[in-house]
Write a protein that holds these residues in place. Structure first.
Motif, PDB file in Angstrom:
ATOM      1  N   ILE A 182     -50.006  91.427 -37.952  1.00 39.93           N
ATOM      2  CA  ILE A 182     -49.708  90.369 -38.913  1.00 39.93           C
ATOM      3  C   ILE A 182     -49.252  91.000 -40.229  1.00 39.93           C
ATOM      4  N   LEU A 213     -57.289  85.081 -34.040  1.00 41.04           N
ATOM      5  CA  LEU A 213     -56.874  85.914 -32.911  1.00 41.04           C
ATOM      6  C   LEU A 213     -57.973  86.890 -32.506  1.00 41.04           C
ATOM      7  N   LYS A 214     -58.646  87.454 -33.499  1.00 40.40           N
ATOM      8  CA  LYS A 214     -59.757  88.367 -33.198  1.00 40.40           C
ATOM      9  C   LYS A 214     -60.878  87.650 -32.450  1.00 40.40           C
ATOM     10  N   HIS A 231     -58.313  89.351 -29.080  1.00 42.08           N
ATOM     11  CA  HIS A 231     -57.081  90.118 -29.252  1.00 42.08           C
ATOM     12  C   HIS A 231     -57.291  91.241 -30.272  1.00 42.08           C
ATOM     13  N   LYS A 276     -51.868  92.689 -28.433  1.00 34.67           N
ATOM     14  CA  LYS A 276     -51.981  93.384 -29.710  1.00 34.67           C
ATOM     15  C   LYS A 276     -50.973  92.770 -30.689  1.00 34.67           C
ATOM     16  N   ILE A 277     -51.494  92.210 -31.773  1.00 28.09           N
ATOM     17  CA  ILE A 277     -50.654  91.506 -32.743  1.00 28.09           C
ATOM     18  C   ILE A 277     -50.778  92.164 -34.105  1.00 28.09           C
ATOM     19  N   GLU A 337     -55.437  85.974 -38.497  1.00 33.73           N
ATOM     20  CA  GLU A 337     -56.037  87.249 -38.101  1.00 33.73           C
ATOM     21  C   GLU A 337     -57.429  87.030 -37.496  1.00 33.73           C
ATOM     22  N   PRO A 394     -48.093  97.547 -31.406  1.00 36.62           N
ATOM     23  CA  PRO A 394     -48.231  96.085 -31.227  1.00 36.62           C
ATOM     24  C   PRO A 394     -47.290  95.522 -30.168  1.00 36.62           C
ATOM     25  N   VAL A 400     -55.972  93.023 -33.446  1.00 36.58           N
ATOM     26  CA  VAL A 400     -55.132  92.569 -34.559  1.00 36.58           C
ATOM     27  C   VAL A 400     -55.134  93.601 -35.681  1.00 36.58           C
TER      28      VAL A 400
END
Length: 400
Positions: A5, A27-28, A32, A2-3, A24, A93, A34
């Motif tokens: 940004i 990563l998705k 992940h 889980k990130i 974004e 996150p 995001v």
């Protein structure tokens, strides 16, 4: 993973925004979760996270309350604390990845994350950490503030204003190197050039990783047949070297297409009013821009400032277009001289002229240029480097 940004704005305002939004989506696309944190702004793209965004502040506000809110945002802001904490609580996150955050959001978010025990990565899109006015320019290139930020005040570097320059100086004292390093696990430098400047400014080299920017879009277009012109793409402002370029271009027989907008636009239009070989075509969206760049014999980047990297150089090469650039900042790191383009001394009119002639007479392998750029600066390579860094930080294995 889980990130979260973080970036000032959530629309394609500049290279920092393009990079953050592209990250974004990247990563998705790899599965992940995001979230995004930015400032509410009319031009922002729609986002499921808009309800968490910080209230808008305007540094151009004419009323006292508006100005005070803007200045307060630079240091600490209850608005930021409430909204960012709420997002952290709801999203939980693993990693917080900061981008361009000064002024409209501020490093306060890094402090909040640190106190919550959340790992923080911070990509440097400009020189703010070693130059309070961002650009390392004052009547030419300037590195005085790397050692002592008082010069931003004594030289009135922020819009030639004592007030704004004083505010930038106080900001540099408050969000100083010691505090920023305490709250940030790793600083990402898109180029070796900015890495060296951070180290000169006293940042711990063990806390800096070089991860070059990727091409922020999936370019798979077939190569276009080249036409007999070269092009400039960028902001029409003094630091981009556009005045020097047009001075040279007026005396040459080659056609130049200038794409972009900026404060010098009207003056440049007058400057080339009687020139049949120079066309200023204004700002263009990518779907139109890629044809202009793709058909050009080469792209020219005559910058007179320390470019952090140079995304337009990557995009041009991915379209099979070589690049002629000033040998300054991070630009040389995007070009393989004699293979994908060439370099000239910034501000050297004679050498720029000679190199333009050379670019028109040199044979380039456009297919190889495109293939190399699409591989070396691919989103796949960038993703692998970013995700490996995240994992090292979470495993506490990132300090050499």
């Amino acid at each position: 993973m889980k990130i979260l940004i973080v970036n000032k704005f959530y629309y394609n305002r500049g290279g920092d925004c393009i990079a953050a939004i592209a990250l974004e989506q990247l990563l998705k696309s790899h599965g992940h979760e995001v979230a995004f944190f930015a400032m509410n702004y009319a031009n922002n793209f729609p986002s499921e996270w808009t309800g968490y965004f910080a209230p808008e502040v305007r540094f151009s506000a004419t009323n006292t309350i508006g100005k005070l809110k803007s200045v307060k945002r630079i240091f600490h802001s209850s608005d930021i604390k409430i909204q960012f904490t709420r997002l952290i609580n709801d999203f939980q996150p693993d990693i917080i990845h900061l981008n361009n955050i000064h002024s409209y959001i501020s490093p306060y978010v890094a402090e909040i994350a640190y106190k919550r025990g959340i790992k923080v990565v911070w990509t440097q899109h400009d020189y703010k950490l070693v130059c309070p006015s961002y650009s390392m320019k004052h009547e030419g290139l300037c590195e005085l503030c790397i050692k002592n930020t008082i010069h931003v005040l004594t030289n009135k570097c922020m819009k030639n204003s004592w007030l704004q320059s004083g505010c930038a100086y106080l900001e540099s004292l408050y969000w100083n190197r010691k505090r920023l390093q305490k709250y940030t696990d790793i600083f990402i430098a898109p180029s070796d050039f900015i890495r060296k400047k951070l180290i000169e400014g006293g940042f711990d080299k063990r806390k800096i990783r070089i991860i070059p920017n990727c091409i922020p879009r999936n370019i798979t277009d077939n190569l276009l047949e080249k036409e007999n012109y070269y092009c400039f793409v960028g902001r029409l402002s003094e630091e981009k070297g556009i005045i020097e370029l047009l001075s040279v271009a007026k005396a040459l027989p080659y056609r130049l297409i200038v794409v972009g907008d900026g404060p010098l636009k009207q003056g440049l239009l007058r400057m080339v009013n009687d020139c049949d070989n120079i066309s200023l075509v204004g700002f263009k969206q990518w779907e139109e821009l890629k044809y202009i760049i793709g058909k050009a014999r080469f792209l020219i980047i005559p910058s007179a400032c320390y470019e952090v990297f140079g995304l337009v150089s990557l995009e041009a090469q991915a379209l099979g277009t070589p690049v002629l650039a000033a040998n300054i900042g991070g630009l040389p790191e995007t070009i393989c001289s004699e293979h994908s383009g060439d370099l000239f001394e910034p501000g050297n009119i004679k050498e720029m002229q000679d190199k333009i002639h050379k670019m028109f007479t040199t044979h380039f392998d456009y297919v190889t240029i495109a293939n190399n750029a699409r591989y070396v600066f691919s989103m796949k390579n960038y993703y692998n480097k970013i995700i490996n860094l995240y994992r090292q930080i979470l495993d506490s294995k990132f300090i050499a």
